[in-house]
Write a protein that holds these residues in place. Sequence first.
Motif, PDB file in Angstrom:
ATOM      1  N   LEU A 224       0.848  -1.236  -0.336  1.00  0.00           N
ATOM      2  CA  LEU A 224       0.006  -0.064  -0.009  1.00  0.00           C
ATOM      3  C   LEU A 224       1.063   1.212  -0.069  1.00  0.00           C
ATOM      4  O   LEU A 224       1.766   1.319   0.821  1.00  0.00           O
ATOM      5  CB  LEU A 224      -0.896   0.136   1.287  1.00  0.00           C
ATOM      6  CG  LEU A 224      -2.148   1.077   1.353  1.00  0.00           C
ATOM      7  CD1 LEU A 224      -2.871   0.645   0.154  1.00  0.00           C
ATOM      8  CD2 LEU A 224      -2.484   0.933   2.591  1.00  0.00           C
ATOM      9  N   THR A 225       0.644   2.205  -0.904  1.00  0.00           N
ATOM     10  CA  THR A 225       1.117   3.540  -0.894  1.00  0.00           C
ATOM     11  C   THR A 225       0.325   4.470  -0.421  1.00  0.00           C
ATOM     12  O   THR A 225      -0.892   4.340  -0.884  1.00  0.00           O
ATOM     13  CB  THR A 225       1.714   3.855  -2.267  1.00  0.00           C
ATOM     14  OG1 THR A 225       0.538   3.765  -3.263  1.00  0.00           O
ATOM     15  CG2 THR A 225       2.865   2.849  -2.771  1.00  0.00           C
ATOM     16  N   LYS A 226       1.033   5.045   0.619  1.00  0.00           N
ATOM     17  CA  LYS A 226       0.040   6.144   1.280  1.00  0.00           C
ATOM     18  C   LYS A 226       0.387   7.677   1.363  1.00  0.00           C
ATOM     19  O   LYS A 226       1.607   7.984   1.758  1.00  0.00           O
ATOM     20  CB  LYS A 226      -0.282   5.707   2.872  1.00  0.00           C
ATOM     21  CG  LYS A 226      -1.587   4.980   2.951  1.00  0.00           C
ATOM     22  CD  LYS A 226      -1.889   4.811   4.470  1.00  0.00           C
ATOM     23  CE  LYS A 226      -3.042   4.162   4.692  1.00  0.00           C
ATOM     24  NZ  LYS A 226      -3.533   4.194   6.085  1.00  0.00           N
ATOM     25  N   PRO A 227      -0.106   8.423   0.688  1.00  0.00           N
ATOM     26  CA  PRO A 227      -1.468   8.261  -0.181  1.00  0.00           C
ATOM     27  C   PRO A 227      -1.182   7.889  -1.621  1.00  0.00           C
ATOM     28  O   PRO A 227       0.071   8.178  -2.047  1.00  0.00           O
ATOM     29  CB  PRO A 227      -2.014   9.790  -0.096  1.00  0.00           C
ATOM     30  CG  PRO A 227      -1.121  10.349  -0.245  1.00  0.00           C
ATOM     31  CD  PRO A 227       0.360  10.029   0.371  1.00  0.00           C
ATOM     32  N   ALA A 228      -2.099   7.479  -1.986  1.00  0.00           N
ATOM     33  CA  ALA A 228      -2.168   6.806  -3.723  1.00  0.00           C
ATOM     34  C   ALA A 228      -2.616   7.820  -4.427  1.00  0.00           C
ATOM     35  O   ALA A 228      -3.495   8.671  -3.853  1.00  0.00           O
ATOM     36  CB  ALA A 228      -2.782   5.438  -3.805  1.00  0.00           C
ATOM     37  N   MET A 229      -2.348   7.937  -5.527  1.00  0.00           N
ATOM     38  CA  MET A 229      -2.661   9.096  -6.437  1.00  0.00           C
ATOM     39  C   MET A 229      -4.124   8.288  -7.479  1.00  0.00           C
ATOM     40  O   MET A 229      -3.808   7.160  -7.920  1.00  0.00           O
ATOM     41  CB  MET A 229      -1.771   9.562  -7.534  1.00  0.00           C
ATOM     42  CG  MET A 229      -0.709  10.261  -6.718  1.00  0.00           C
ATOM     43  SD  MET A 229      -0.953  11.734  -5.669  1.00  0.00           S
ATOM     44  CE  MET A 229      -0.006  11.639  -4.540  1.00  0.00           C
TER      45      MET A 229
ATOM     46  N   HIS B 237      -1.915   2.138 -10.445  1.00  0.00           N
ATOM     47  CA  HIS B 237      -2.018   0.825  -9.936  1.00  0.00           C
ATOM     48  C   HIS B 237      -1.427   0.080  -8.731  1.00  0.00           C
ATOM     49  O   HIS B 237      -0.183   0.394  -8.924  1.00  0.00           O
ATOM     50  CB  HIS B 237      -1.650  -0.026 -11.203  1.00  0.00           C
ATOM     51  CG  HIS B 237      -2.304   0.258 -12.591  1.00  0.00           C
ATOM     52  ND1 HIS B 237      -3.432  -0.527 -12.822  1.00  0.00           N
ATOM     53  CD2 HIS B 237      -2.483   1.313 -13.478  1.00  0.00           C
ATOM     54  CE1 HIS B 237      -3.959  -0.286 -14.033  1.00  0.00           C
ATOM     55  NE2 HIS B 237      -3.187   1.049 -14.528  1.00  0.00           N
ATOM     56  N   ILE B 238      -2.249  -0.366  -7.999  1.00  0.00           N
ATOM     57  CA  ILE B 238      -1.524  -0.755  -6.757  1.00  0.00           C
ATOM     58  C   ILE B 238      -1.891  -2.355  -6.573  1.00  0.00           C
ATOM     59  O   ILE B 238      -2.839  -2.992  -7.086  1.00  0.00           O
ATOM     60  CB  ILE B 238      -1.956  -0.146  -5.712  1.00  0.00           C
ATOM     61  CG1 ILE B 238      -3.301  -0.121  -5.178  1.00  0.00           C
ATOM     62  CG2 ILE B 238      -1.442   1.369  -5.659  1.00  0.00           C
ATOM     63  CD1 ILE B 238      -3.540   0.562  -3.821  1.00  0.00           C
ATOM     64  N   THR B 239      -0.866  -3.090  -5.803  1.00  0.00           N
ATOM     65  CA  THR B 239      -1.236  -4.528  -5.981  1.00  0.00           C
ATOM     66  C   THR B 239      -1.093  -4.723  -4.212  1.00  0.00           C
ATOM     67  O   THR B 239       0.164  -4.675  -3.595  1.00  0.00           O
ATOM     68  CB  THR B 239       0.151  -5.437  -6.435  1.00  0.00           C
ATOM     69  OG1 THR B 239      -0.141  -5.200  -7.851  1.00  0.00           O
ATOM     70  CG2 THR B 239      -0.520  -6.754  -6.186  1.00  0.00           C
ATOM     71  N   LEU B 240      -2.211  -5.089  -3.633  1.00  0.00           N
ATOM     72  CA  LEU B 240      -2.120  -5.508  -2.151  1.00  0.00           C
ATOM     73  C   LEU B 240      -1.851  -6.924  -2.037  1.00  0.00           C
ATOM     74  O   LEU B 240      -2.455  -7.833  -2.678  1.00  0.00           O
ATOM     75  CB  LEU B 240      -3.464  -4.943  -1.527  1.00  0.00           C
ATOM     76  CG  LEU B 240      -3.952  -3.658  -1.635  1.00  0.00           C
ATOM     77  CD1 LEU B 240      -5.275  -3.487  -0.914  1.00  0.00           C
ATOM     78  CD2 LEU B 240      -2.794  -2.745  -0.853  1.00  0.00           C
ATOM     79  N   THR B 241      -0.928  -7.024  -1.118  1.00  0.00           N
ATOM     80  CA  THR B 241      -0.444  -8.552  -0.922  1.00  0.00           C
ATOM     81  C   THR B 241      -0.789  -8.915   0.603  1.00  0.00           C
ATOM     82  O   THR B 241      -0.418  -8.011   1.479  1.00  0.00           O
ATOM     83  CB  THR B 241       0.725  -8.733  -1.234  1.00  0.00           C
ATOM     84  OG1 THR B 241       1.060  -8.333  -2.579  1.00  0.00           O
ATOM     85  CG2 THR B 241       1.328 -10.173  -1.202  1.00  0.00           C
TER      86      THR B 241
END
Length: 434
Positions: free
Chosen positions: A137-142, A146-150
């Motif tokens: 998780l990137t905080k904050p996301a723009m 594209h994000i991948t939660l694992t």
Amino acid sequence: MVIIIYLLTCSLSLHTKAYPNTHVDPHDGQYPLVQNVTVTEGGIANLTCRVEFNDNTSLQWSNPAQQTLFFGDKKALRDNRIELVRATSSELTISISDVTLSDEGMYTCSLFTMPVRTAKAYLTVLGVPEKPEIDGLTKPAMEGDHITLTCITQGSKPAADLRWFRNEKEVKGAKEVNASGKTFTVRSSLQLQVDRNDDGVAYTCRVDHVALTQAPQQATEVLEVHYAPRVEITHSLEVPQEGQYLKLECVSKGNPSPDPVMWTKDGSELPDLDRMIVEGRELTFTSLNKTDNGTYRCEASNHLGTSSAQYVLYVYDAPTTLPPPTTPPLHPITPDPTALLGSHASDPTVTGNRDPNALGQHGTDHALIGGVVAVVVFVTLCLIIVLGRYLARHKGTYLTNEAKGADDAPDADTAIINAEGNHAHAEEKKEYFI
Ligand SMILES: *[C@@H]1O[C@H](CO)[C@@H](O)[C@H](O)[C@H]1NC(C)=O
Ligand SMILES: *[C@@H]1O[C@H](CO)[C@@H](O)[C@H](O)[C@H]1NC(C)=O
Ligand SMILES: *[C@@H]1O[C@H](CO)[C@@H](O)[C@H](O)[C@H]1NC(C)=O
Ligand SMILES: *[C@@H]1O[C@H](CO)[C@@H](O)[C@H](O)[C@H]1NC(C)=O
Ligand SMILES: *[C@@H]1O[C@H](CO)[C@@H](O)[C@H](O)[C@H]1NC(C)=O
Ligand SMILES: *[C@@H]1O[C@H](CO)[C@@H](O)[C@H](O)[C@H]1NC(C)=O
């Protein structure tokens, strides 16, 4: 007679068959009985061995490595975790506390008859999955990222199941299971392209496993999504008229929250007038004047972009003197999404032109069409009636002629009837010729 003998034989043979399994031979109940045991890592396993009919013959429990644990009530292996629960001639129960995965295996209960009789119980140890962890998780996301939660959980046995929930609603992830020693590492990933609707949304990874008897283990991450503002102008009047109070509100949504909004009129600063008040996101006209008409624009921005919306104000005359229908009415609201990221607003006359008179025009058209249809239907009905009557007359005339032909009737009675008929028909004929 033969049948009765046959039935007797049958029931006898059934009895003799049933007997040895239960009572006849006492040595047949003399065998050990065990049950498989499943226990969660860290728990206590009770291993019970029973003999239904025993003559004080000794019982023994041994572990998967064939080491004797207990011989009757005598402890044989030095292991503090292993204790005697009960030792009688018909039962030998031992307990293993603080069970570890290495305790798993086949345990043997032996009854020292001649020959020795054994029973095997399999001890299954369940591996408890560790609390899951969410990565990526990137905080904050723009917005648009594209994000991948694992989500990973280790130590389960058998392999745990991982499930994803987006605000309580289940979503499908991609699961991967790897064995590491006796336990399993389970990983599940979720690919997302975030948008503004994901801001503040909670993603939960839940572990389901047999060893988790109470609440399932879970981890939750709340997304924070940054996005450029989007603005829209709301207005308090549909048909602004001179002298009225009008409030325009610049509704802007963005993360981070946009800076204070900026109002302009026809591309330049707002005129400095007492009846025009700007307060935060609101622009208020205390008393509209025809000189106020023009294009009002509000703009909001954060570090991701700028967005604007515009409202074209046309101040009508006061209620007593409404504008003539020929005047092109123009007071559209133009929340223009194209203005996002600072691009220019589209032509207001093309986009949000809401003409109150357009509806009336439509109504008139409909009324006109309705009237024409009504007239056509009426004329058609009249024609049908006239035609119908014409045809009826024709028939009547024909009948009259026939009646006339009966003038030379054979007797007086008939003649009278004929005369009456003639009279009526003559009258009808007159009517017809008018
Ligand atoms: C094991 O036996 C002990 C003693 O009889 C009993 O208290 C305990 O509840 C048993 N445990 C299980 C898991 O059956
Ligand atoms: C078992 O042993 C006890 C004492 O050691 C004795 O009293 C009992 O009769 C014996 N039972 C059998 C069935 O041999
Ligand atoms: C006990 O476990 C063993 C090994 O898993 C299995 O082969 C056997 O069928 C099980 N017995 C019972 C009664 O469940
Ligand atoms: C499982 O093993 C594969 C190949 O060794 C590895 O690429 C992958 O990262 C492992 N997955 C987990 C969840 O450990
Ligand atoms: C509108 O403004 C003009 C010029 O400022 C003024 O002369 C006029 O009286 C105003 N009309 C109304 C209805 O306030
Ligand atoms: C008001 O609007 C009309 C039509 O858009 C325009 O012709 C007129 O010049 C405007 N009047 C003022 C005072 O801005």
